[in-house]
Scaffold this motif. Structure first.
Motif, mmCIF file in Angstrom:
data_model
loop_
_atom_site.group_PDB
_atom_site.id
_atom_site.type_symbol
_atom_site.label_atom_id
_atom_site.label_comp_id
_atom_site.label_asym_id
_atom_site.label_seq_id
_atom_site.Cartn_x
_atom_site.Cartn_y
_atom_site.Cartn_z
ATOM 1 N N SER A 92 19.564 -51.350 24.966
ATOM 2 C CA SER A 92 20.504 -50.833 25.960
ATOM 3 C C SER A 92 21.913 -51.253 25.580
ATOM 4 O O SER A 92 22.114 -52.145 24.761
ATOM 5 C CB SER A 92 20.148 -51.340 27.363
ATOM 6 N N GLY A 93 22.879 -50.593 26.191
ATOM 7 C CA GLY A 93 24.265 -50.902 25.887
ATOM 8 C C GLY A 93 25.209 -50.206 26.837
ATOM 9 O O GLY A 93 24.797 -49.438 27.709
ATOM 10 N N VAL A 94 26.491 -50.490 26.667
ATOM 11 C CA VAL A 94 27.533 -49.901 27.493
ATOM 12 C C VAL A 94 28.298 -48.889 26.651
ATOM 13 O O VAL A 94 28.754 -49.211 25.549
ATOM 14 C CB VAL A 94 28.489 -50.988 28.047
ATOM 15 N N LEU A 95 28.417 -47.682 27.175
ATOM 16 C CA LEU A 95 29.131 -46.614 26.474
ATOM 17 C C LEU A 95 30.371 -46.220 27.276
ATOM 18 O O LEU A 95 30.346 -46.215 28.506
ATOM 19 C CB LEU A 95 28.226 -45.399 26.288
ATOM 20 N N ARG A 96 31.418 -45.882 26.550
ATOM 21 C CA ARG A 96 32.657 -45.416 27.175
ATOM 22 C C ARG A 96 32.647 -43.897 27.172
ATOM 23 O O ARG A 96 32.390 -43.266 26.146
ATOM 24 C CB ARG A 96 33.863 -45.926 26.405
ATOM 25 N N VAL A 97 32.955 -43.322 28.347
ATOM 26 C CA VAL A 97 32.995 -41.868 28.482
ATOM 27 C C VAL A 97 34.400 -41.474 28.914
ATOM 28 O O VAL A 97 34.882 -41.916 29.960
ATOM 29 C CB VAL A 97 31.972 -41.371 29.532
ATOM 30 N N ASN A 98 35.060 -40.660 28.109
ATOM 31 C CA ASN A 98 36.368 -40.120 28.471
ATOM 32 C C ASN A 98 36.151 -38.803 29.227
ATOM 33 O O ASN A 98 35.612 -37.864 28.659
ATOM 34 C CB ASN A 98 37.220 -39.873 27.226
ATOM 35 N N LEU A 99 36.564 -38.781 30.477
ATOM 36 C CA LEU A 99 36.391 -37.579 31.286
ATOM 37 C C LEU A 99 37.677 -36.763 31.277
ATOM 38 O O LEU A 99 38.763 -37.294 31.057
ATOM 39 C CB LEU A 99 36.005 -37.960 32.718
ATOM 40 N N SER A 100 37.556 -35.486 31.548
ATOM 41 C CA SER A 100 38.720 -34.604 31.499
ATOM 42 C C SER A 100 39.057 -34.005 32.854
ATOM 43 O O SER A 100 39.803 -33.051 32.933
ATOM 44 C CB SER A 100 38.478 -33.486 30.479
ATOM 45 N N THR A 101 38.530 -34.549 33.919
ATOM 46 C CA THR A 101 38.786 -34.002 35.238
ATOM 47 C C THR A 101 40.181 -34.363 35.730
ATOM 48 O O THR A 101 40.745 -35.379 35.341
ATOM 49 C CB THR A 101 37.721 -34.488 36.251
ATOM 50 N N ARG A 102 40.712 -33.523 36.609
ATOM 51 C CA ARG A 102 42.011 -33.786 37.227
ATOM 52 C C ARG A 102 41.845 -34.258 38.662
ATOM 53 O O ARG A 102 42.797 -34.630 39.312
ATOM 54 C CB ARG A 102 42.856 -32.513 37.237
ATOM 55 N N SER A 103 40.642 -34.233 39.162
ATOM 56 C CA SER A 103 40.389 -34.465 40.576
ATOM 57 C C SER A 103 39.676 -35.794 40.807
ATOM 58 O O SER A 103 38.691 -36.106 40.135
ATOM 59 C CB SER A 103 39.525 -33.307 41.104
ATOM 60 N N ASP A 104 40.163 -36.555 41.781
ATOM 61 C CA ASP A 104 39.481 -37.790 42.154
ATOM 62 C C ASP A 104 38.095 -37.489 42.717
ATOM 63 O O ASP A 104 37.149 -38.240 42.486
ATOM 64 C CB ASP A 104 40.291 -38.563 43.197
ATOM 65 N N LEU A 105 37.978 -36.393 43.456
ATOM 66 C CA LEU A 105 36.686 -36.010 44.023
ATOM 67 C C LEU A 105 35.663 -35.758 42.919
ATOM 68 O O LEU A 105 34.536 -36.253 42.974
ATOM 69 C CB LEU A 105 36.833 -34.770 44.903
ATOM 70 N N VAL A 106 36.039 -35.014 41.903
ATOM 71 C CA VAL A 106 35.116 -34.719 40.799
ATOM 72 C C VAL A 106 34.787 -35.994 40.030
ATOM 73 O O VAL A 106 33.642 -36.200 39.621
ATOM 74 C CB VAL A 106 35.699 -33.626 39.877
ATOM 75 N N LEU A 107 35.754 -36.878 39.867
ATOM 76 C CA LEU A 107 35.503 -38.148 39.184
ATOM 77 C C LEU A 107 34.462 -38.962 39.953
ATOM 78 O O LEU A 107 33.510 -39.482 39.372
ATOM 79 C CB LEU A 107 36.801 -38.950 39.034
ATOM 80 N N VAL A 108 34.609 -39.039 41.261
ATOM 81 C CA VAL A 108 33.657 -39.794 42.076
ATOM 82 C C VAL A 108 32.279 -39.137 42.041
ATOM 83 O O VAL A 108 31.258 -39.812 41.903
ATOM 84 C CB VAL A 108 34.170 -39.924 43.531
ATOM 85 N N LEU A 109 32.232 -37.815 42.170
ATOM 86 C CA LEU A 109 30.947 -37.121 42.131
ATOM 87 C C LEU A 109 30.265 -37.289 40.777
ATOM 88 O O LEU A 109 29.041 -37.438 40.701
ATOM 89 C CB LEU A 109 31.133 -35.642 42.468
ATOM 90 N N CYS A 110 31.044 -37.277 39.708
ATOM 91 C CA CYS A 110 30.479 -37.449 38.372
ATOM 92 C C CYS A 110 29.873 -38.847 38.229
ATOM 93 O O CYS A 110 28.760 -38.997 37.719
ATOM 94 C CB CYS A 110 31.552 -37.209 37.312
ATOM 95 N N THR A 111 30.586 -39.864 38.678
ATOM 96 C CA THR A 111 30.033 -41.221 38.590
ATOM 97 C C THR A 111 28.816 -41.375 39.500
ATOM 98 O O THR A 111 27.858 -42.060 39.149
ATOM 99 C CB THR A 111 31.095 -42.284 38.929
#
Length: 173
Positions: A92-111
């Motif tokens: 197992s490990g920790v991966l960094r994901v760069n997201l391209s959303t402009r919306s806080d709502l979409v960021l929260v829903l994605c997480t």
């Protein structure tokens, strides 16, 4: 009825349904109690207003629900297999994901969606850079890491399609 009141009524209905589900009994008393507790929560613990500037695309939302359910089921079977297989635990490990959303709502829903997939857990969100750090159960091969990134990209794309307004392109003459 304006949009704010529709949202408030929706939140009150949701809190009432959660209260009733937690009691496990659909009765008039539980519904009234849920309404009272929900109203008390909304007054005593108000949530900050989140600007929602997007729009809802029902077809993309249906696709998002189907795809996220599939990923959750697939991942559940993978975690179950890791638990019973006669081998060492996965790397197992920790991966960094760069997201391209402009919306806080979409960021929260994605997480939230990433957290619902067994074997993953969002550890940190860097909002200014739109970066999410995710603990992933299986990073033992390049194929497993690529699959995680493909899954994340697809979920993000579906969320953006379902909830964000399309970017208008301006053409210069």
């Amino acid at each position: 009825m304006n949009r704010d009141n529709v949202v408030r009524v929706g939140v009150l209905v949701w809190l009432t349904l959660v209260y009733t589900a937690l009691w496990g009994d659909l009765s008039v008393g539980n519904l009234l109690g849920g309404l009272a507790i929900g109203a008390l929560i909304m007054v005593a613990l108000p949530l900050p207003r989140i600007p929602v500037t997007g729009r809802l695309n029902p077809l993309s939302l249906v696709e998002l629900l189907v795809v996220s359910t599939y990923y959750a089921l697939e991942s559940s079977f993978q975690v179950a297999w890791f638990a019973v297989r006669p081998a060492l635990p996965p790397v197992s490990g920790v991966l960094r994901v760069n997201l391209s959303t402009r919306s806080d709502l979409v960021l929260v829903l994605c997480t939230d969606l990433l957290n619902l997939i067994p074997g993953t857990m969002v550890l940190e969100i860097d909002r200014p850079r739109c970066v999410v750090y995710v603990h992933v159960l299986d990073v033992g091969s390049d194929a497993a890491v690529d699959k995680f990134y493909r899954t994340t990209r697809r979920l993000e794309r579906l969320l953006i399609d379902a909830f964000e307004r399309p970017v208008r392109k301006s053409f210069r003459r």
